[in-house]
Design an enzyme around this catalytic site. Structure first.
Site, PDB file in Angstrom:
ATOM      1  N   LYS A 168       0.864  -1.184   0.000  1.00 24.61           N
ATOM      2  CA  LYS A 168       0.000   0.000   0.000  1.00 24.61           C
ATOM      3  C   LYS A 168       0.897   1.230   0.000  1.00 24.61           C
ATOM      4  O   LYS A 168       1.797   1.348   0.819  1.00 24.61           O
ATOM      5  CB  LYS A 168      -0.894  -0.019   1.251  1.00 24.61           C
ATOM      6  CG  LYS A 168      -1.887   1.120   1.329  1.00 24.61           C
ATOM      7  CD  LYS A 168      -2.725   1.031   2.584  1.00 24.61           C
ATOM      8  CE  LYS A 168      -2.064   1.625   3.798  1.00 24.61           C
ATOM      9  NZ  LYS A 168      -1.867   3.074   3.835  1.00 24.61           N
ATOM     10  N   PHE A 202      -4.945   6.784  -1.411  1.00 23.99           N
ATOM     11  CA  PHE A 202      -5.032   8.246  -1.559  1.00 23.99           C
ATOM     12  C   PHE A 202      -6.234   8.804  -0.786  1.00 23.99           C
ATOM     13  O   PHE A 202      -6.493   9.987  -0.825  1.00 23.99           O
ATOM     14  CB  PHE A 202      -5.089   8.626  -3.044  1.00 23.99           C
ATOM     15  CG  PHE A 202      -3.815   8.279  -3.784  1.00 23.99           C
ATOM     16  CD1 PHE A 202      -2.615   8.122  -3.092  1.00 23.99           C
ATOM     17  CD2 PHE A 202      -3.812   8.111  -5.165  1.00 23.99           C
ATOM     18  CE1 PHE A 202      -1.438   7.812  -3.760  1.00 23.99           C
ATOM     19  CE2 PHE A 202      -2.630   7.797  -5.846  1.00 23.99           C
ATOM     20  CZ  PHE A 202      -1.449   7.648  -5.145  1.00 23.99           C
ATOM     21  N   LYS A 203      -6.981   7.914  -0.125  1.00 21.26           N
ATOM     22  CA  LYS A 203      -8.165   8.339   0.638  1.00 21.26           C
ATOM     23  C   LYS A 203      -8.895   9.456  -0.099  1.00 21.26           C
ATOM     24  O   LYS A 203      -9.139  10.535   0.439  1.00 21.26           O
ATOM     25  CB  LYS A 203      -7.783   8.750   2.054  1.00 21.26           C
ATOM     26  CG  LYS A 203      -7.239   7.588   2.869  1.00 21.26           C
ATOM     27  CD  LYS A 203      -7.200   7.894   4.351  1.00 21.26           C
ATOM     28  CE  LYS A 203      -6.580   6.753   5.129  1.00 21.26           C
ATOM     29  NZ  LYS A 203      -5.127   6.530   4.833  1.00 21.26           N
ATOM     30  N   PRO A 221     -17.641  13.481  -7.733  1.00 25.24           N
ATOM     31  CA  PRO A 221     -17.451  12.307  -8.600  1.00 25.24           C
ATOM     32  C   PRO A 221     -16.469  12.531  -9.741  1.00 25.24           C
ATOM     33  O   PRO A 221     -15.636  11.648 -10.018  1.00 25.24           O
ATOM     34  CB  PRO A 221     -18.869  12.033  -9.125  1.00 25.24           C
ATOM     35  CG  PRO A 221     -19.765  12.553  -8.040  1.00 25.24           C
ATOM     36  CD  PRO A 221     -19.068  13.760  -7.484  1.00 25.24           C
ATOM     37  N   SER A 273      -8.654   4.110  12.446  1.00 23.56           N
ATOM     38  CA  SER A 273      -8.035   3.369  13.553  1.00 23.56           C
ATOM     39  C   SER A 273      -7.480   4.238  14.678  1.00 23.56           C
ATOM     40  O   SER A 273      -7.255   3.750  15.776  1.00 23.56           O
ATOM     41  CB  SER A 273      -6.886   2.515  12.996  1.00 23.56           C
ATOM     42  OG  SER A 273      -5.901   3.351  12.421  1.00 23.56           O
ATOM     43  N   GLY A 321      -3.638  -0.572  11.685  1.00 21.10           N
ATOM     44  CA  GLY A 321      -3.523  -0.243  13.106  1.00 21.10           C
ATOM     45  C   GLY A 321      -2.795  -1.323  13.884  1.00 21.10           C
ATOM     46  O   GLY A 321      -2.781  -1.314  15.107  1.00 21.10           O
ATOM     47  N   GLN A 374       0.303   1.172  16.188  1.00 26.19           N
ATOM     48  CA  GLN A 374      -0.908   1.789  16.767  1.00 26.19           C
ATOM     49  C   GLN A 374      -1.532   0.924  17.875  1.00 26.19           C
ATOM     50  O   GLN A 374      -2.582   1.273  18.418  1.00 26.19           O
ATOM     51  CB  GLN A 374      -1.946   2.057  15.673  1.00 26.19           C
ATOM     52  CG  GLN A 374      -1.493   3.097  14.652  1.00 26.19           C
ATOM     53  CD  GLN A 374      -2.547   3.346  13.593  1.00 26.19           C
ATOM     54  OE1 GLN A 374      -3.709   3.614  13.893  1.00 26.19           O
ATOM     55  NE2 GLN A 374      -2.148   3.258  12.335  1.00 26.19           N
ATOM     56  N   SER A 382      -3.542 -10.956  14.995  1.00 24.40           N
ATOM     57  CA  SER A 382      -4.384 -12.115  15.330  1.00 24.40           C
ATOM     58  C   SER A 382      -5.788 -11.674  15.720  1.00 24.40           C
ATOM     59  O   SER A 382      -6.768 -12.284  15.299  1.00 24.40           O
ATOM     60  CB  SER A 382      -3.742 -12.954  16.427  1.00 24.40           C
ATOM     61  OG  SER A 382      -3.483 -12.155  17.548  1.00 24.40           O
ATOM     62  N   ARG A 384       4.836   0.826  10.047  1.00 22.53           N
ATOM     63  CA  ARG A 384       6.100   1.105  10.735  1.00 22.53           C
ATOM     64  C   ARG A 384       6.761  -0.124  11.328  1.00 22.53           C
ATOM     65  O   ARG A 384       7.986  -0.225  11.317  1.00 22.53           O
ATOM     66  CB  ARG A 384       5.856   2.156  11.839  1.00 22.53           C
ATOM     67  CG  ARG A 384       5.672   3.554  11.289  1.00 22.53           C
ATOM     68  CD  ARG A 384       5.085   4.482  12.336  1.00 22.53           C
ATOM     69  NE  ARG A 384       3.656   4.254  12.528  1.00 22.53           N
ATOM     70  CZ  ARG A 384       2.894   4.961  13.364  1.00 22.53           C
ATOM     71  NH1 ARG A 384       3.440   5.915  14.088  1.00 22.53           N
ATOM     72  NH2 ARG A 384       1.598   4.709  13.463  1.00 22.53           N
TER      73      ARG A 384
HETATM   74  O1  O7M Z   1       1.276   0.461  10.820  1.00 24.44           O
HETATM   75  P1  O7M Z   1       1.329   1.970  10.756  1.00 24.44           P
HETATM   76  O2  O7M Z   1       0.572   2.625  11.855  1.00 24.44           O
HETATM   77  O3  O7M Z   1       2.710   2.497  10.592  1.00 24.44           O
HETATM   78  O4  O7M Z   1       0.619   2.388   9.379  1.00 24.44           O
HETATM   79  C1  O7M Z   1      -0.752   2.245   9.174  1.00 24.44           C
HETATM   80  C2  O7M Z   1      -1.097   2.584   7.749  1.00 24.44           C
HETATM   81  O5  O7M Z   1      -2.509   2.395   7.578  1.00 24.44           O
HETATM   82  C3  O7M Z   1      -0.817   4.027   7.371  1.00 24.44           C
HETATM   83  O6  O7M Z   1      -0.445   4.038   5.992  1.00 24.44           O
HETATM   84  C4  O7M Z   1      -2.130   4.732   7.546  1.00 24.44           C
HETATM   85  O7  O7M Z   1      -2.294   5.803   6.668  1.00 24.44           O
HETATM   86  C5  O7M Z   1      -3.136   3.616   7.217  1.00 24.44           C
HETATM   87  N1  O7M Z   1      -4.434   3.696   7.902  1.00 24.44           N
HETATM   88  C6  O7M Z   1      -4.516   3.776   9.263  1.00 24.44           C
HETATM   89  O8  O7M Z   1      -3.514   3.709   9.968  1.00 24.44           O
HETATM   90  N2  O7M Z   1      -5.739   3.948   9.855  1.00 24.44           N
HETATM   91  C7  O7M Z   1      -6.901   4.007   9.170  1.00 24.44           C
HETATM   92  O9  O7M Z   1      -7.969   4.142   9.758  1.00 24.44           O
HETATM   93  C8  O7M Z   1      -6.842   3.873   7.782  1.00 24.44           C
HETATM   94  C9  O7M Z   1      -5.610   3.645   7.179  1.00 24.44           C
HETATM   95  C10 O7M Z   1      -5.648   3.243   5.826  1.00 24.44           C
HETATM   96  O10 O7M Z   1      -4.906   2.462   5.304  1.00 24.44           O
HETATM   97  O11 O7M Z   1      -6.682   3.703   5.158  1.00 24.44           O
HETATM   98  C11 O7M Z   1      -6.914   3.185   3.960  1.00 24.44           C
END
Ligand code: O7M
Length: 233
Positions: free
Chosen positions: A51, A78-79, A84, A132, A185, A189, A194, A208
Site C-alpha cells: 500500500k 489516496f483516501k 465524482p 483506527s 492499526g 498503533q 491475530s 512502521r
Molecule cells: O502500521 P502503521 O501505523 O505504521 O501504518 C498504518 C497505515 O494504515 C498508514 O499508511 C495509515 O495511513 C493507514 N491507515 C490507518 O492507519 N488507519 C486508518 O484508519 C486507515 C488507514 C488506511 O490504510 O486507510 C486506507
C-alpha cells in the site's frame, strides 16, 4: 532471500485481484526512496500487496506506483474524498500508473464512491469506514455502519476497518458479508494481527513495525507467522 518477481510468480497480473496468502499488506510510508524500494524488494514475496500513501508518492514521484507494481500488487491509499468527476480522474490516473486497488473515503456519498468503482475499470476500490486512530471514534465511528452498507451498495470490493478496535471489525463483517475487510492499526498503533483477523478481517495492513524495523524481512515474517497461526485456528 526474496524471490525476483513474486507478482508474476503467483500469477497475479495487472487488473487481477490481489492474492490472499499471507493476509498481510505492507503500508510503505517510508519516505527515503531508496530504502522504500529496498524494503519492498525484501518483503514483496511475503506480503499480499504493498500500500502506497502520499508520504512516499510526494517524497519520490507517482512513478513509484509503477515501480512497486513490478514487485507486488499495489494499493494506492489516496483516501480520495471529492466530487465524482475529480474522484474519477484521480482513480483513473492511479490505475494508469499500475495500481491494482485504490482507497477512497465514503463520507463524500454514494455518487462519488460509484464514480470510483466505475473509473477503477475492474481494479479494486476500498472504502474507509471507521478510522483506527483515537480521533476515529469522533466522526467516523458513528457513521461506520452506514458507510459500510453504502460500500456494498456501490459495488466496492472492500472496506477499511480498525485493527485497534477489533470488535468493530466484527461489527463491519456482519454488515458487509463477503466483501473484503482490510484492517490497519497493527503494531505501532497497538492493534494485533491475530485479533483483527480472528474478528473477520481478510488482511491486516502493517506499516512502521515492518518498514521501520532494522530487518524488515524478519519483521514481516513475524507478522506473517502470526497471521498464519490465526488462519489455522
Ligand atoms: O502500521 P502503521 O501505523 O505504521 O501504518 C498504518 C497505515 O494504515 C498508514 O499508511 C495509515 O495511513 C493507514 N491507515 C490507518 O492507519 N488507519 C486508518 O484508519 C486507515 C488507514 C488506511 O490504510 O486507510 C486506507
Amino acid at each position: 532471500m526474496p524471490t525476483a518477481n513474486p507478482k508474476s510468480g503467483t500469477g497475479v497480473g495487472i487488473g487481477e485481484n490481489m492474492r490472499k496468502e499471507s493476509r498481510v499488506i505492507l503500508a510503505l510510508d517510508e519516505v527515503r526512496e531508496e530504502r522504500a524500494l529496498w524494503v519492498a524488494e525484501q518483503v514483496a514475496d511475503l506480503v499480499d500487496a504493498i500500500k502506497i500513501n502520499w508520504p512516499l508518492v510526494l517524497a519520490s514521484s507517482p512513478e513509484m506506483i509503477t515501480k512497486l507494481s513490478r514487485l507486488s500488487s499495489v494499493i494506492c491509499d489516496f483516501k480520495v474524498a471529492d466530487i465524482p468527476n475529480t474522484v474519477s480522474l484521480i482513480v483513473s490516473q492511479a490505475v494508469r500508473r499500475g495500481a491494482d486497488g485504490v482507497i477512497v473515503h465514503g463520507f463524500t456519498g454514494s455518487d462519488s464512491v460509484k464514480a470510483a468503482v466505475q473509473a477503477a475499470d475492474g481494479r479494486q476500490i476500498f472504502v474507509v469506514t471507521e478510522m483506527s486512530h483515537p480521533g476515529g471514534v469522533e466522526y467516523t465511528a458513528p457513521a461506520a455502519e452506514s458507510l459500510a452498507r453504502m460500500a456494498v451498495d456501490c459495488g466496492a470490493s472492500g472496506i477499511i476497518a480498525p485493527a485497534t478496535r477489533p470488535e468493530r471489525v466484527a461489527a463491519m463483517r456482519r454488515i458487509v458479508g463477503d466483501l473484503l475487510i482490510l484492517s490497519p492499526g497493527v503494531g505501532a498503533q497497538g492493534g494485533s494481527a491475530s485479533s483483527a483477523l480472528s474478528k473477520g478481517a481478510d488482511y491486516v495492513i502493517v506499516g512502521r513495525s515492518i518498514y521501520g524495523a532494522e530487518a524488515p524481512r524478519e519483521a514481516a515474517m513475524q507478522v506473517v507467522r502470526e497471521a498464519r497461526e490465526t488462519s489455522h485456528q
